[in-house]
Enzyme design. Structure first.
Site, PDB file in Angstrom:
ATOM      1  N   ARG A 103       0.880  -1.177   0.000  1.00 32.05           N
ATOM      2  CA  ARG A 103       0.000   0.000   0.000  1.00 32.05           C
ATOM      3  C   ARG A 103       0.913   1.222   0.000  1.00 32.05           C
ATOM      4  O   ARG A 103       1.700   1.426   0.918  1.00 32.05           O
ATOM      5  CB  ARG A 103      -0.925   0.015   1.216  1.00 32.05           C
ATOM      6  CG  ARG A 103      -1.654   1.343   1.380  1.00 32.05           C
ATOM      7  CD  ARG A 103      -2.765   1.304   2.387  1.00 32.05           C
ATOM      8  NE  ARG A 103      -3.916   0.597   1.854  1.00 32.05           N
ATOM      9  CZ  ARG A 103      -5.148   0.667   2.384  1.00 32.05           C
ATOM     10  NH1 ARG A 103      -5.368   1.409   3.457  1.00 32.05           N
ATOM     11  NH2 ARG A 103      -6.150   0.001   1.852  1.00 32.05           N
ATOM     12  N   HIS A 147      -7.353   0.763  -6.442  1.00 33.86           N
ATOM     13  CA  HIS A 147      -7.565  -0.072  -5.252  1.00 33.86           C
ATOM     14  C   HIS A 147      -8.256  -1.371  -5.706  1.00 33.86           C
ATOM     15  O   HIS A 147      -9.416  -1.624  -5.377  1.00 33.86           O
ATOM     16  CB  HIS A 147      -8.432   0.696  -4.251  1.00 33.86           C
ATOM     17  CG  HIS A 147      -8.451   0.099  -2.875  1.00 33.86           C
ATOM     18  ND1 HIS A 147      -7.669  -0.966  -2.501  1.00 33.86           N
ATOM     19  CD2 HIS A 147      -9.188   0.431  -1.775  1.00 33.86           C
ATOM     20  CE1 HIS A 147      -7.907  -1.262  -1.238  1.00 33.86           C
ATOM     21  NE2 HIS A 147      -8.823  -0.443  -0.778  1.00 33.86           N
ATOM     22  N   GLN A 169     -10.192  -3.997  -3.339  1.00 36.38           N
ATOM     23  CA  GLN A 169     -11.513  -3.585  -2.873  1.00 36.38           C
ATOM     24  C   GLN A 169     -12.584  -3.989  -3.882  1.00 36.38           C
ATOM     25  O   GLN A 169     -13.692  -4.385  -3.504  1.00 36.38           O
ATOM     26  CB  GLN A 169     -11.535  -2.066  -2.647  1.00 36.38           C
ATOM     27  CG  GLN A 169     -12.846  -1.567  -2.090  1.00 36.38           C
ATOM     28  CD  GLN A 169     -13.125  -2.073  -0.695  1.00 36.38           C
ATOM     29  OE1 GLN A 169     -12.291  -1.925   0.184  1.00 36.38           O
ATOM     30  NE2 GLN A 169     -14.297  -2.665  -0.465  1.00 36.38           N
ATOM     31  N   ASP A 180     -17.217   7.103  -1.913  1.00 37.77           N
ATOM     32  CA  ASP A 180     -15.964   6.988  -1.158  1.00 37.77           C
ATOM     33  C   ASP A 180     -15.690   8.352  -0.529  1.00 37.77           C
ATOM     34  O   ASP A 180     -16.376   9.343  -0.839  1.00 37.77           O
ATOM     35  CB  ASP A 180     -14.831   6.565  -2.117  1.00 37.77           C
ATOM     36  CG  ASP A 180     -13.511   6.285  -1.400  1.00 37.77           C
ATOM     37  OD1 ASP A 180     -13.530   6.066  -0.167  1.00 37.77           O
ATOM     38  OD2 ASP A 180     -12.458   6.285  -2.068  1.00 37.77           O
ATOM     39  N   CYS A 209     -16.350   1.561   0.455  1.00 38.64           N
ATOM     40  CA  CYS A 209     -15.195   0.723   0.816  1.00 38.64           C
ATOM     41  C   CYS A 209     -14.800   0.873   2.279  1.00 38.64           C
ATOM     42  O   CYS A 209     -14.125   0.009   2.825  1.00 38.64           O
ATOM     43  CB  CYS A 209     -14.018   1.039  -0.094  1.00 38.64           C
ATOM     44  SG  CYS A 209     -13.348   2.701   0.082  1.00 38.64           S
ATOM     45  N   ARG A 212     -13.536  -8.588   1.996  1.00 41.04           N
ATOM     46  CA  ARG A 212     -12.106  -8.356   1.727  1.00 41.04           C
ATOM     47  C   ARG A 212     -11.324  -9.616   2.106  1.00 41.04           C
ATOM     48  O   ARG A 212     -10.389 -10.014   1.413  1.00 41.04           O
ATOM     49  CB  ARG A 212     -11.582  -7.162   2.545  1.00 41.04           C
ATOM     50  CG  ARG A 212     -12.166  -5.807   2.162  1.00 41.04           C
ATOM     51  CD  ARG A 212     -11.730  -5.388   0.766  1.00 41.04           C
ATOM     52  NE  ARG A 212     -10.302  -5.330   0.617  1.00 41.04           N
ATOM     53  CZ  ARG A 212      -9.510  -4.323   1.007  1.00 41.04           C
ATOM     54  NH1 ARG A 212     -10.049  -3.242   1.519  1.00 41.04           N
ATOM     55  NH2 ARG A 212      -8.201  -4.358   0.838  1.00 41.04           N
TER      56      ARG A 212
END
Ligand code: CP
Ligand code: NVA
Length: 302
Positions: free
Chosen positions: A104, A131, A134, A219, A259, A287
């Site tokens: 990340r 991402h 996700q 988001d 998310c 996830r």
């Protein structure tokens, strides 16, 4: 042979993505039945986090343990990366010791360089641009609730950020229609939009974008690394809050996803976030299952 990486949804074929989504649903059922399944015994995952995380860290770490392997958490604060060791050198060394790496970071180019110099698969656990993990969880969640997403309509509301870009790639790969309602100046990546062809539409009016849609996604307004812009963004994005009024424009069986972490009262009202159409807790849990399917795929099938 060069390892298979997962830096973007475009790194897998549509068939492979669907295979992972269905495998995630199966692994979830096995886990819930208490079945021990350890195909990754003695395998080690290195997780390099240059940004904060709750879900990504815990899901990869728990997932790796459940599959019989081990995960280690690394941050720049306590590795030589934080003292300037080049990412290329870090990639060579890490990949000589572990079986798979998750990163990340900020610039997407960093993970591309790491992947180039890594002799083992590299997974994107979020960059400023994408991402993809996700989206595996989001697509699993949709599939569990409503079946295949092909031909459906999805509306993304808010910032044209890493989540929005990843939704564009998902629309491209899994063949659904995506409407993005973003304020001017905050559009997603134009090259990804072009690559997705007529599957993606950019709109300014969130109401128009929600009419007869099947799934509404949003988001945060200020992503990690944009904390200084928070106040300014709150003003610009205020008309883009996902409210019950917007959800009422969607199809009767529409779902809401985020998310997480979410900011109730900013990008989503508490009523929507905690309401009956919200599947955010399934989405977060998935996830774990989706990434277990991804780890299994990258370590045993590719
Ligand atoms: N959605 C997500 O990636 O959450 P974390 O930042 O907690 O990992
Ligand atoms: N767009 C958000 C996603 C967090 C999971 C960020 O990058 O901070």
């Amino acid at each position: 042979m060069a390892p298979r990486h997962f830096l973007s949804l475009l790194d897998l074929t549509p068939d492979e993505l669907r295979q992972i989504i269905h495998r995630a649903i199966k692994l979830k059922a096995m886990q819930q039945a208490g079945e021990i399944f350890e195909p990754l015994k003695n395998k080690v995952l290195a997780m390099l986090f240059e940004k904060s995380s709750t879900r990504t860290r815990v899901s990869f770490e728990a997932g790796m343990s459940q599959l019989g392997g081990h995960a280690m958490f690394l941050s720049p604060r306590d590795t030589q990366l934080g003292r300037g060791e080049p990412i290329e050198d870090t990639a060579r060394v890490l990949s000589s010791m572990v079986d798979i790496i998750m990163v990340r970071t900020f610039e997407h180019e960093t993970i591309e360089r790491l992947a180039e110099y890594s002799s083992v698969p590299v997974i994107n656990g979020l960059t400023d641009w994408l991402h993809p993990c996700q989206l595996l969880a989001d697509m699993q969640t949709w599939t569990e609730h409503r079946g295949d997403i092909q031909g459906r309509t999805v509306t993304y509301i808010g910032d044209g950020n890493n989540m929005c870009n990843s939704y564009i790639n998902a629309a491209n790969q899994l063949d659904f229609n995506l409407r993005c309602a973003c304020p001017e100046g905050y559009d997603p990546d134009p090259e990804l939009i072009i690559a997705a062809g007529d599957k993606v539409t950019i709109l300014r009016d969130p109401r128009e974008a929600c009419i007869n849609t099947d799934l509404i996604v949003t988001d945060v307004w200020a992503s990690m690394g944009q904390e200084d812009e928070q106040k300014q963004r709150e003003k610009i994005f205020a008309p883009y809050q996902v409210t019950q009024e917007l959800l009422d424009l969607a199809n009767d069986d529409a779902l809401f996803m985020h998310c997480l972490p979410a900011h109730r009262g900013e990008e989503v009202s508490a009523e929507v976030m905690d309401g009956p159409k919200s599947v955010v807790w399934d989405e977060a849990e998935n996830r774990l299952h989706a990434q277990k399917a991804l780890l299994e795929f990258l370590l045993t099938q590719s």
